[in-house]
Design a protein around this motif. Structure first.
Motif, PDB file in Angstrom:
ATOM      1  N   LEU A  15      -0.854  -9.143  -5.408  1.00  0.00           N
ATOM      2  CA  LEU A  15      -0.312  -8.225  -4.406  1.00  0.00           C
ATOM      3  C   LEU A  15       0.687  -8.958  -3.536  1.00  0.00           C
ATOM      4  N   GLU A 128       4.284  -1.659  -5.966  1.00  0.00           N
ATOM      5  CA  GLU A 128       3.397  -0.506  -6.100  1.00  0.00           C
ATOM      6  C   GLU A 128       3.309  -0.041  -7.554  1.00  0.00           C
ATOM      7  N   THR A 131       1.203  -2.368  -9.474  1.00  0.00           N
ATOM      8  CA  THR A 131      -0.198  -2.159  -9.130  1.00  0.00           C
ATOM      9  C   THR A 131      -0.781  -1.014  -9.947  1.00  0.00           C
TER      10      THR A 131
END
Length: 362
Positions: A15, A128, A131
């Motif tokens: 992240l 994002e 992810t």
């Protein structure tokens, strides 16, 4: 077929990083062509969604996976075997793409990149999007390679089976397939348990699911419909003209199909298994009555005409027949190739159809 992928395996995404790098594992190999692990995870998750939608109303449950599809095979075993076979075909296609000297067009690559750019814009950042892809054991670069591999597969199919392809269906094959796989039927349809609701102008009224609203008949109305059905059956069995009864009594107009309907087992999901079974079981010239709480079908089996005698109107019913022929030819040819595909079973065993996420977006 439709949806997404599976368990979080070997996630390398950190992240906060802008991009993620990962060395791809090879999950299948065919004569030097290598299918990456991400391709397998992509299609397992996608096909999981498709099969759930098709067979279990989209519900993912242990009860479904444990259900028997045959005497000795569960849905889980059947679907996983299907996915593994499909992946072998896709691995073979990667090799054939190079052997045939095929190339993806610039417009194809641009379309892939535009699709990924759209997904990036929707996700609002690479972080994002990565992810979201991580639960499919992928990142953005892997997704792009999967899309390219998919296009190569489609290019090989088009090269072999598309218009002018060396394996494209011929008129001789169409005639043979039609004779071997189709039945000719005519129907008389009576709404024996319901009335189709209409408005003041006579147009059908639809519910919020897009289905025509039904009004249940009372016992007296049902008795009257049964009397009509019994008289039709008696008349036809006594030698009456089926077409005349169909014209007079059928509550669905079949006048656009004077030569009947051509159906095959491929139509089971569209027409229902009862009609297909009737087509297989009864003899030419015989009738069979099929009923549920709403509708009664009086089905007559006719002699199947020669394919060469069909009118252009008749052939509109056979628009999917080429696809059925191609499917059989493809399975026969690629099935032979698939025997030489080497599978990394240590990797495939990591993937569990029950645990993998569904992919309906990527």
């Amino acid at each position: 077929m439709k949806k997404t992928l599976f368990t979080i395996l070997c996630v390398c995404l950190l992240l906060g990083c802008v991009a993620c790098t990962k060395t791809e594992n090879t999950i299948m190999t065919y004569k030097g062509a290598k299918a990456p692990e991400s391709l397998y995870s992509y299609w397992m998750s996608t096909y999981k969604s498709v099969f759930l939608d098709s067979f279990n109303d989209g519900i993912d449950s242990d009860e479904f996976w444990d259900m028997l599809i045959s005497d000795d095979m569960t849905y889980e075993e059947y679907i996983v075997d299907w996915i593994n076979t499909e992946m072998k075909y896709r691995t073979v296609a990667l090799k054939l793409f190079d052997e045939y000297g095929l190339e993806l067009t610039d417009s194809t690559i641009e379309r892939i990149d535009a699709d990924i750019s759209e997904k990036l814009e929707y996700a609002e950042s690479r972080e994002e999007l990565n992810t979201r892809l991580a639960k499919f054991n992928m990142n953005i670069d892997m997704l792009r390679e999967v899309y390219i591999a998919n296009e190569k597969y489609e290019s090989v199919r088009e090269y072999l089976y598309g218009q002018g392809g060396e394996e494209a269906p011929t008129d001789k094959e169409r005639a043979e397939y039609f004779a071997d796989n189709y039945y000719c039927l005519k129907y008389i349809t009576i709404y024996s348990g319901v009335i189709l609701k209409t408005d003041e102008s006579g147009a059908y009224v639809y519910d919020e699911d897009g289905q025509i609203e039904l009004i249940k008949l009372d016992d007296e109305q049902k008795a009257l419909k049964k009397k009509i059905i019994d008289s039709i059956i008696a008349g036809v069995e006594a030698g009456g003209d089926f077409d005349e009864y169909m014209s007079e009594y059928s509550e669905v107009d079949y006048s656009e199909y004077p030569n009947g309907f051509f159906v095959s087992e491929n139509d089971s999901s569209r027409l229902g298994g009862d009609i297909i079974n009737a087509a297989k079981e009864i003899n030419f010239g015989e009738i069979k009555v099929l009923s549920d709480e709403n509708i009664t079908y009086i089905v007559k089996k006719l002699d199947l005409p020669e394919y060469t005698s069909l009118t252009s109107s008749d052939k509109t019913q056979l628009e999917d027949m080429d696809d059925y022929i191609i499917r059989e030819k493809f399975a026969a040819r690629f099935g032979e190739y698939a025997a030489d595909v080497v599978v990394n079973e240590e990797l495939t065993k990591r993937y569990n159809i029950r645990e993998i996420s569904e992919n309906s977006y990527f």
